[in-house]
Design a protein around this motif. Structure first.
Motif, PDB file in Angstrom:
ATOM      1  N   GLU A 205     -62.565 -83.918  35.256  1.00 25.94           N
ATOM      2  CA  GLU A 205     -63.980 -83.875  34.872  1.00 25.94           C
ATOM      3  C   GLU A 205     -64.724 -85.088  35.443  1.00 25.94           C
ATOM      4  OE1 GLU A 205     -65.039 -81.221  33.170  1.00 25.94           O
ATOM      5  OE2 GLU A 205     -67.113 -81.954  33.198  1.00 25.94           O
ATOM      6  N   LEU A 206     -64.060 -86.251  35.367  1.00 26.83           N
ATOM      7  CA  LEU A 206     -64.720 -87.471  35.847  1.00 26.83           C
ATOM      8  C   LEU A 206     -64.761 -87.561  37.365  1.00 26.83           C
ATOM      9  CD1 LEU A 206     -63.375 -90.277  33.475  1.00 26.83           C
ATOM     10  CD2 LEU A 206     -65.681 -89.369  33.556  1.00 26.83           C
ATOM     11  N   PHE A 207     -63.608 -87.256  37.995  1.00 27.65           N
ATOM     12  CA  PHE A 207     -63.513 -87.508  39.440  1.00 27.65           C
ATOM     13  C   PHE A 207     -63.616 -86.242  40.299  1.00 27.65           C
ATOM     14  CE2 PHE A 207     -61.036 -90.879  37.255  1.00 27.65           C
ATOM     15  CZ  PHE A 207     -61.924 -91.907  37.486  1.00 27.65           C
ATOM     16  N   GLY A 208     -63.541 -85.069  39.664  1.00 33.13           N
ATOM     17  CA  GLY A 208     -63.623 -83.814  40.415  1.00 33.13           C
ATOM     18  C   GLY A 208     -62.299 -83.513  41.100  1.00 33.13           C
ATOM     19  N   TYR A 209     -62.221 -82.364  41.777  1.00 34.46           N
ATOM     20  CA  TYR A 209     -60.994 -82.037  42.496  1.00 34.46           C
ATOM     21  C   TYR A 209     -61.314 -81.276  43.768  1.00 34.46           C
ATOM     22  CZ  TYR A 209     -61.624 -77.710  39.767  1.00 34.46           C
ATOM     23  OH  TYR A 209     -62.141 -76.596  39.176  1.00 34.46           O
ATOM     24  N   LYS A 221     -64.597 -79.051  43.319  1.00 32.98           N
ATOM     25  CA  LYS A 221     -65.490 -79.206  42.161  1.00 32.98           C
ATOM     26  C   LYS A 221     -65.887 -80.678  42.054  1.00 32.98           C
ATOM     27  CE  LYS A 221     -65.898 -78.694  37.173  1.00 32.98           C
ATOM     28  NZ  LYS A 221     -65.963 -80.035  36.636  1.00 32.98           N
ATOM     29  N   PRO A 222     -67.184 -80.977  42.142  1.00 34.95           N
ATOM     30  CA  PRO A 222     -67.581 -82.374  42.030  1.00 34.95           C
ATOM     31  C   PRO A 222     -67.391 -82.877  40.594  1.00 34.95           C
ATOM     32  CG  PRO A 222     -69.512 -80.963  42.111  1.00 34.95           C
ATOM     33  CD  PRO A 222     -68.327 -80.066  42.285  1.00 34.95           C
ATOM     34  N   GLY A 223     -66.992 -84.111  40.458  1.00 39.39           N
ATOM     35  CA  GLY A 223     -66.804 -84.694  39.132  1.00 39.39           C
ATOM     36  C   GLY A 223     -68.091 -85.306  38.616  1.00 39.39           C
ATOM     37  N   ARG A 224     -68.019 -85.861  37.397  1.00 41.26           N
ATOM     38  CA  ARG A 224     -69.214 -86.458  36.788  1.00 41.26           C
ATOM     39  C   ARG A 224     -69.689 -87.692  37.563  1.00 41.26           C
ATOM     40  NH1 ARG A 224     -70.512 -84.425  31.598  1.00 41.26           N
ATOM     41  NH2 ARG A 224     -69.419 -82.444  31.457  1.00 41.26           N
ATOM     42  N   PHE A 225     -68.730 -88.412  38.157  1.00 41.32           N
ATOM     43  CA  PHE A 225     -69.138 -89.574  38.951  1.00 41.32           C
ATOM     44  C   PHE A 225     -69.996 -89.127  40.140  1.00 41.32           C
ATOM     45  CE2 PHE A 225     -66.145 -92.234  36.667  1.00 41.32           C
ATOM     46  CZ  PHE A 225     -66.791 -93.458  36.695  1.00 41.32           C
ATOM     47  N   ALA A 226     -69.593 -88.004  40.767  1.00 42.08           N
ATOM     48  CA  ALA A 226     -70.375 -87.494  41.904  1.00 42.08           C
ATOM     49  C   ALA A 226     -71.739 -87.020  41.418  1.00 42.08           C
ATOM     50  CB  ALA A 226     -69.614 -86.357  42.566  1.00 42.08           C
ATOM     51  N   MET A 227     -71.751 -86.370  40.218  1.00 35.97           N
ATOM     52  CA  MET A 227     -73.019 -85.867  39.681  1.00 35.97           C
ATOM     53  C   MET A 227     -73.982 -87.013  39.334  1.00 35.97           C
ATOM     54  SD  MET A 227     -71.292 -82.957  37.341  1.00 35.97           S
ATOM     55  CE  MET A 227     -72.645 -82.408  36.369  1.00 35.97           C
ATOM     56  N   THR A 232     -76.780 -93.161  36.542  1.00 37.76           N
ATOM     57  CA  THR A 232     -75.997 -93.866  35.515  1.00 37.76           C
ATOM     58  C   THR A 232     -74.993 -92.899  34.902  1.00 37.76           C
ATOM     59  OG1 THR A 232     -77.965 -95.161  34.986  1.00 37.76           O
ATOM     60  CG2 THR A 232     -76.192 -95.214  33.368  1.00 37.76           C
ATOM     61  N   ILE A 233     -73.760 -93.357  34.709  1.00 34.46           N
ATOM     62  CA  ILE A 233     -72.801 -92.542  33.961  1.00 34.46           C
ATOM     63  C   ILE A 233     -72.549 -93.246  32.634  1.00 34.46           C
ATOM     64  CG2 ILE A 233     -70.669 -93.565  34.967  1.00 34.46           C
ATOM     65  CD1 ILE A 233     -69.565 -90.622  34.952  1.00 34.46           C
ATOM     66  N   PHE A 234     -72.594 -92.473  31.553  1.00 34.55           N
ATOM     67  CA  PHE A 234     -72.391 -93.040  30.222  1.00 34.55           C
ATOM     68  C   PHE A 234     -71.063 -92.519  29.685  1.00 34.55           C
ATOM     69  CE2 PHE A 234     -73.256 -92.367  25.532  1.00 34.55           C
ATOM     70  CZ  PHE A 234     -72.974 -93.683  25.179  1.00 34.55           C
TER      71      PHE A 234
END
Lengths: 442, 137
Positions: A205-209, A221-227, A232-234
């Protein structure tokens, strides 16, 4: 003589600042003072003889008429808040009081309504609210005001921030404020609850695959860091992540790069990291459950939010804020809470903090049928137990039950903490609870 | 043409912003072809506007109304005739006959508004020299 009396009454009515009008039993206006003219924008000559709703057009005329209630119950209505639309189409907030008019024999001949223009009070309230609010966070507590003060500088700095605070204290609101005050405000704000996902899922979820990274990974799949790129990521509940993920996160913070699952090349990350926890990371570091190096990396700037029980001066402000919010959301016209309710709310300890206060007000909104929230409208666990006040307790067992229940509530029904506070072993507490029939949950 | 009127107790509701029921009448060549009464959801001013636009209302005849709602209705292409009062049947008949501007259908204060605003609000709409506005177009 009667004419003279009428003149005197008119002079008196015209000299007062509140709007006053009287109606007969057919709802026709029989008198209308000067303040009523000013507030409604309608002249006395135009108002006399008209149906009151055609002159007053108040928000409560159709559904909650105060005069009608007075006629039906024979009881006055005091300070019911509503609004009218004046002759210029402007919304005027008012407070209404009503009473029955009777003749010499005691028969009801009509009603009298007085109303006060609350526009100035409303403006002052808005000014006060502006003074005590900061990006959706409301407080006049000195510790919170200090936080409001430093947040703009913290936001500008782009450093990693650790927000500490019990559940429901508004950690995400602070994170959002930091984002909105930063130069990244036009870029995404992505919130991830690290405690809500199992470790393996959280990693992808964080880094994608990449496609083919595992059996079902058919495409990238892009992760939350990519999004959150450039934004800002919280990361909420950061204390819940596994040691393996702590290492990966440390690398992102140190080197600003990461590899999606199954990728062979690193990806650059231009993301500001804001973390939050409701546990003491310091203690977790001491007990070896949280990496010390990661702790120091995320703890560049620390914002510690006080729990609601330590900023009780905010309760009236917050209650007022939630009432207005739920009035808008639920299309209700609740004006206030009764003084008894405020006393109960200030006396309560809020293990769930502001979120719990919000839930209490929402609960009261569902049950409240009038315009003022009463003690009966509060959830049972918040209401003071009847007959449980110390003065009314008749036996030592009663005193013990009240004492232990109160301590349990204060400690969010955590038996270990409660036992520590009461200076007894947790087994002793458990034995007493069992003997006295005290529930171990809220 | 679809004409909507907020109703309360057989009369025009005193305040459009908080009205609970709406009479929707289909009027063709000065005659009411069909009519139905619908409940207005309590969804605030934007909710009121979308409720009317969803029903393809062309004209709204109502009592008092806030500036805000009136402006939003105008922006949505709904022609409004505000500050009207009276028994619903009589109001519809007056609208069909183009006599809604008669004083007995005006809410108190409307004359004062007219004078003050030189026909900008009520006056313009209520047909001072523009009676045909009230005829079904």
């Amino acid at each position: 003589m009667t004419d003279k009396n009428n003149d005197t009454t008119e002079i008196i009515l015209d000299s007062i600042a509140d709007g006053v009008f009287t109606v007969d039993r057919d709802w026709r206006i029989t008198s209308f003072n000067r303040a009523a003219e000013e507030i409604t924008g309608i002249l006395k000559e135009e108002a006399i003889g008209q149906r009151c709703c055609d002159v007053f057009h108040a928000s409560i005329c159709e559904t909650n008429c105060a005069l009608n209630e007075t006629f039906e119950t024979n009881r006055p209505v005091v300070n019911r808040t509503a609004y009218i639309i004046d002759a210029d189409g402007v919304r005027v907030p008012i407070s209404i009081s009503t009473a029955v008019l009777r003749d010499k024999t005691g028969d009801a001949i009509g009603g009298v309504e007085t109303f006060r223009d609350l526009s100035t009070i409303e403006e002052l309230r808005r000014e006060l609210e502006k003074k005590y609010s900061f990006h959706d966070i409301i407080s006049k507590n000195s510790e919170m005001l200090r936080i409001f003060d430093i947040l703009p500088s913290v936001a500008e700095s782009d450093s990693t921030v650790l927000i500490e605070g019990e559940t429901g204290t508004g950690k995400e609101l602070i994170a959002r404020a930091l984002h909105n005050l930063s130069h990244r405000k036009d870029k995404p704000f992505v919130a991830v609850n690290c405690g809500a996902l199992p470790d393996t899922l959280l990693e992808s979820e964080l880094f994608g695959y990449k496609a083919g990274a595992f059996t079902d990974a058919r495409k990238d799949k892009p992760g939350r860091f990519a999004m959150a790129e450039s934004g800002t990521i919280f990361l909420d509940e950061i204390a819940d992540i596994s040691p393996a993920l702590q290492v990966r996160l440390l690398r992102v913070i140190q080197e600003r790069t990461y590899e999606p699952l199954g990728a062979t090349e690193s990806v650059q990350a231009d993301v500001r990291i804001v973390t939050a926890t409701n546990r003491s990371l310091e203690d977790l570091v001491k007990s070896g459950k949280f990496r010390e190096d990661l702790y120091y990396r995320i703890n560049v700037i620390r914002v510690k939010l006080p729990p609601l029980r330590e900023r009780k001066e905010d309760i009236p402000l917050l209650v007022d804020h939630f009432i207005r919010r739920f009035n808008n959301l639920k299309k209700k016209l609740i004006a206030d809470v009764s003084p008894d309710v405020l006393a109960v709310l200030v006396g309560y300890d809020y293990p769930g903090n502001i979120r719990e206060l919000e839930n209490i007000i929402e609960h009261a909104f569902v049950l409240c049928r009038g315009t003022v929230i009463d003690v009966e409208n509060l959830p049972k666990n918040v209401r003071p137990e009847e007959g449980r006040s110390l003065a009314r307790l008749t036996s030592m067992d009663d005193v013990e039950v009240a004492f232990i229940t109160e301590a349990l509530r204060r400690n969010n029904f955590n038996r270990k903490k409660t036992a520590q506070e009461l200076g007894m072993h947790k087994t002793t507490l458990w034995r007493k609870m069992k003997k006295l029939g005290i529930q171990s949950t809220a | 043409m679809k004409v909507a009127i907020p109703i309360w107790d057989g009369r025009i509701s005193p305040l459009m912003d908080t009205a609970c029921y709406l009479l929707v009448a289909d009027i063709d060549e000065g005659r009411v072809v069909s009519r139905e009464t619908v409940g207005i959801p309590r969804a605030g001013i934007p909710g009121h506007v979308s409720f009317l636009t969803d029903r393809h209302i062309d004209v709204l005849i109502c009592g008092a109304i806030s500036h805000q709602l009136e402006r939003m209705l105008a922006a949505s292409g709904i022609r409004s005739y505000p500050w009207v009062r009276g028994e619903v049947g009589e109001v519809i008949a007056a609208y069909c006959n183009g006599v809604l501007q008669n004083d007995n259908f005006l809410l108190p204060g409307c004359g004062r508004r007219r004078r003050r605003e030189r026909g900008q609000r009520c006056g313009r709409r209520m047909g001072f020299g523009a009676r045909k506005l009230f005829k079904e177009e």
